[in-house]
Enzyme design. Structure first.
Site, PDB file in Angstrom:
ATOM      1  N   ARG A  37       0.809  -1.215   0.000  1.00  0.00           N
ATOM      2  CA  ARG A  37       0.000   0.000   0.000  1.00  0.00           C
ATOM      3  C   ARG A  37       0.847   1.272   0.000  1.00  0.00           C
ATOM      4  O   ARG A  37       0.436   2.290  -0.545  1.00  0.00           O
ATOM      5  CB  ARG A  37      -0.946   0.002   1.207  1.00  0.00           C
ATOM      6  CG  ARG A  37      -2.077  -0.992   0.999  1.00  0.00           C
ATOM      7  CD  ARG A  37      -2.998  -1.036   2.171  1.00  0.00           C
ATOM      8  NE  ARG A  37      -4.252  -1.672   1.771  1.00  0.00           N
ATOM      9  CZ  ARG A  37      -5.167  -2.110   2.621  1.00  0.00           C
ATOM     10  NH1 ARG A  37      -4.976  -1.973   3.924  1.00  0.00           N
ATOM     11  NH2 ARG A  37      -6.272  -2.669   2.181  1.00  0.00           N
ATOM     12  N   LYS A 198     -17.457 -15.705   3.388  1.00  0.00           N
ATOM     13  CA  LYS A 198     -18.878 -15.561   3.663  1.00  0.00           C
ATOM     14  C   LYS A 198     -19.644 -14.963   2.500  1.00  0.00           C
ATOM     15  O   LYS A 198     -19.264 -13.957   1.925  1.00  0.00           O
ATOM     16  CB  LYS A 198     -19.066 -14.689   4.907  1.00  0.00           C
ATOM     17  CG  LYS A 198     -18.733 -15.453   6.171  1.00  0.00           C
ATOM     18  CD  LYS A 198     -18.492 -14.531   7.345  1.00  0.00           C
ATOM     19  CE  LYS A 198     -19.746 -13.787   7.750  1.00  0.00           C
ATOM     20  NZ  LYS A 198     -19.422 -12.756   8.780  1.00  0.00           N
ATOM     21  N   GLY A 348      -8.982  -7.998  -0.267  1.00  0.00           N
ATOM     22  CA  GLY A 348      -7.711  -8.018   0.436  1.00  0.00           C
ATOM     23  C   GLY A 348      -7.042  -9.379   0.418  1.00  0.00           C
ATOM     24  O   GLY A 348      -5.837  -9.486   0.142  1.00  0.00           O
ATOM     25  N   GLY A 371     -12.760  -3.817   0.937  1.00  0.00           N
ATOM     26  CA  GLY A 371     -14.158  -3.401   1.020  1.00  0.00           C
ATOM     27  C   GLY A 371     -14.535  -2.383  -0.044  1.00  0.00           C
ATOM     28  O   GLY A 371     -15.624  -2.437  -0.623  1.00  0.00           O
TER      29      GLY A 371
HETATM   30  P1  ADP Z   1     -11.327 -11.173   0.036  1.00  0.00           P
HETATM   31  O1  ADP Z   1     -10.605 -10.484   1.156  1.00  0.00           O
HETATM   32  O2  ADP Z   1     -10.427 -11.468  -1.130  1.00  0.00           O
HETATM   33  O3  ADP Z   1     -12.590 -10.471  -0.353  1.00  0.00           O
HETATM   34  P2  ADP Z   1     -12.667 -12.915   1.871  1.00  0.00           P
HETATM   35  O4  ADP Z   1     -12.244 -12.057   3.005  1.00  0.00           O
HETATM   36  O5  ADP Z   1     -14.082 -12.942   1.490  1.00  0.00           O
HETATM   37  O6  ADP Z   1     -11.769 -12.610   0.568  1.00  0.00           O
HETATM   38  O7  ADP Z   1     -12.310 -14.427   2.167  1.00  0.00           O
HETATM   39  C1  ADP Z   1     -11.001 -14.865   2.438  1.00  0.00           C
HETATM   40  C2  ADP Z   1     -11.025 -15.942   3.471  1.00  0.00           C
HETATM   41  O8  ADP Z   1     -11.905 -16.987   3.091  1.00  0.00           O
HETATM   42  C3  ADP Z   1      -9.682 -16.562   3.637  1.00  0.00           C
HETATM   43  O9  ADP Z   1      -9.215 -16.266   4.943  1.00  0.00           O
HETATM   44  C4  ADP Z   1      -9.939 -18.054   3.457  1.00  0.00           C
HETATM   45  O10 ADP Z   1      -9.250 -18.844   4.395  1.00  0.00           O
HETATM   46  C5  ADP Z   1     -11.417 -18.176   3.655  1.00  0.00           C
HETATM   47  N1  ADP Z   1     -11.979 -19.356   2.995  1.00  0.00           N
HETATM   48  C6  ADP Z   1     -11.907 -19.665   1.695  1.00  0.00           C
HETATM   49  N2  ADP Z   1     -12.482 -20.858   1.462  1.00  0.00           N
HETATM   50  C7  ADP Z   1     -12.928 -21.320   2.652  1.00  0.00           C
HETATM   51  C8  ADP Z   1     -13.591 -22.511   3.083  1.00  0.00           C
HETATM   52  N3  ADP Z   1     -13.909 -23.463   2.204  1.00  0.00           N
HETATM   53  N4  ADP Z   1     -13.888 -22.630   4.387  1.00  0.00           N
HETATM   54  C9  ADP Z   1     -13.542 -21.669   5.257  1.00  0.00           C
HETATM   55  N5  ADP Z   1     -12.915 -20.531   4.931  1.00  0.00           N
HETATM   56  C10 ADP Z   1     -12.594 -20.360   3.640  1.00  0.00           C
HETATM   57 MG    MG Z   2     -10.930 -10.463   3.287  1.00  0.00          MG
END
Ligand code: ADP
Ligand code: MG
Length: 393
Positions: A37, A198, A348, A371
């Site tokens: 960053r 989620k 992220g 976000g």
């Molecule tokens: P981003 O930051 O790219 O938007 P998220 O914060 O939504 O992504 O999700 C990332 C997290 O999701 C990671 O910490 C990863 O471990 C978790 N994750 C991915 N697949 C699974 C799964 N099958 N079960 C539990 N956690 C998961």
């Molecule tokens: Mg995330």
């Protein structure tokens, strides 16, 4: 089209310029462990230095909740930035008040000052007018380069624009251009990939991408909830029960566009040393949990990525932080890197995954905003962008 004023549209020479950057970086005992960053803000900072501005940087770091938390001081970032710029970066122990004022007034043309964590004051998140006015009083111009915080209407992202002429920095402009132009008239085939933990965080993005994309490939925890909504037994996997009705609704409207995993890597525990195996989605043993997509799913997803003109990816395909469950995420990252498509990565953790895979250079645009990029992909207006002066004003 980016219709906001940028630093190139304002006269910055010999002016005190308050620059909101996103220096919310990971620290370990006073050492910056990932300076992505900070690097991303350098073009704006260097432009201002080269054009003889007096540069006053401000940022938040972590969640100090309106109190001084020494571990969340930006002082180590001032040192790190000084190293990158090969110049002195002075530091003020408070972002407002007498010390900050003096430090700002002492600046010569081309000098750089970093202010302490804005979130040490409750007025920052509350977008308090008095706090914003105090912060603004340090400068004559304002530049926002903190795309990662642009979805928040805080004093340093929105409040200060009441008191200072406000323009966008290079990073802000680049982020909005990439995300905005790609999504306004997407090139086809357009393949979107979503994953992560989620679904509840991402329902609106899923819906919007489904409207625009030719295929939406879903993995990670997100896929679990969709699979459960289709009637599969996910055993101990992360499934959001409250989101099941929405997931069902989305599936009904998008049967042939939305692709779910056909096999999954399941484990006895959420741990790197857990026993694991790959099973078809209808054969998850009771007591086990899905932590990655399987080989057949990787091949299926790769086949959809071939020939794509635009790829947008948000959310890892599995628990990539644990090496045994990182394969799906890295395989998809490699497949994206190999295509000729314009590729955009938001989120992220997704950005961290692409860095871990060493593929950042092969992606057209890796967004610095988690976000913020999600909200932008939902089609929302980001308050930090809206508050900047229009190009023709
Ligand atoms: P981003 O930051 O790219 O938007 P998220 O914060 O939504 O992504 O999700 C990332 C997290 O999701 C990671 O910490 C990863 O471990 C978790 N994750 C991915 N697949 C699974 C799964 N099958 N079960 C539990 N956690 C998961
Ligand atoms: Mg995330």
């Amino acid at each position: 089209m980016f219709n906001k004023k940028t630093i190139e549209d304002i006269e910055v020479g010999s002016k005190r310029v308050l620059v909101r950057v996103d220096f919310n970086v990971p620290l370990d005992e006073g050492i910056v462990t990932d300076d992505t960053r900070i690097q991303a803000a350098l073009p704006t900072i260097k432009y201002l230095i080269d054009h003889d501005a007096k540069v006053i940087l401000c940022s938040h770091l972590g969640r100090p909740k309106g109190q001084v938390v020494p571990e969340l001081s930006l002082r180590p970032v001032a040192e790190h930035l000084g190293g990158l710029l090969e110049a002195d970066v002075s530091f003020a122990e408070d972002c407002i008040g007498a010390e900050a004022k003096q430090a700002a007034e002492k600046l010569g043309d081309g000098d750089v000052l970093l202010l302490e964590n804005t979130r040490f004051h409750a007025g920052e998140k509350a977008n308090d007018a008095d706090f914003a006015k105090e912060l603004a009083s340090l400068a004559e111009l304002y530049v926002n380069d903190a795309f990662g915080t642009a979805h928040r209407a805080h004093a340093s992202t929105v409040g200060v624009t009441e008191y200072l002429p406000a323009a966008a920095g290079y990073l802000m402009e680049k982020e909005i251009r990439y995300l905005g132009e790609a999504l306004r008239e997407p090139e086809h085939p357009f393949v979107a990939i979503m994953g992560g933990a989620k679904i509840s965080d991402k329902i609106d993005v899923v819906k919007r991408l489904l409207e625009m994309a030719d295929h939406l490939l879903v993995g990670g925890g997100l896929a679990n909830t969709f699979l459960a909504a289709s009637g599969y037994d996910l055993a101990e996997s992360l499934v959001e029960d409250e989101a099941l009705p929405t997931a069902r609704e989305i599936l009904e409207g998008a049967v042939d566009k939305l692709l779910l995993p056909v096999d999954l890597v399941v484990a006895t525990e959420f741990a790197a040393d857990a026993e694991k195996k790959t099973v078809p989605v209808d054969q998850i043993p009771s007591g086990w949990q899905a932590l990655d997509i399987g080989e057949q799913t990787i091949e299926l997803f790769k086949s959809k990525l071939e020939g794509a003109k635009l790829i947008v990816w948000n959310g890892p395909m599995g628990v990539f932080e644990l090496q045994p469950f990182a394969q799906g995420t890295f395989a998809i990252a490699e497949a994206i890197a190999e295509t000729e498509a314009t590729s955009i990565i938001g989120g992220g953790d997704s950005a961290a995954a692409i860095r871990k895979a060493g593929l950042t250079d092969q992606i057209s645009h890796v967004s610095t905003g988690g976000g913020a990029s999600l909200e932008f992909m939902e089609g929302k207006t980001l308050p930090g962008v809206a508050a900047l002066a229009d190009k023709d004003s």
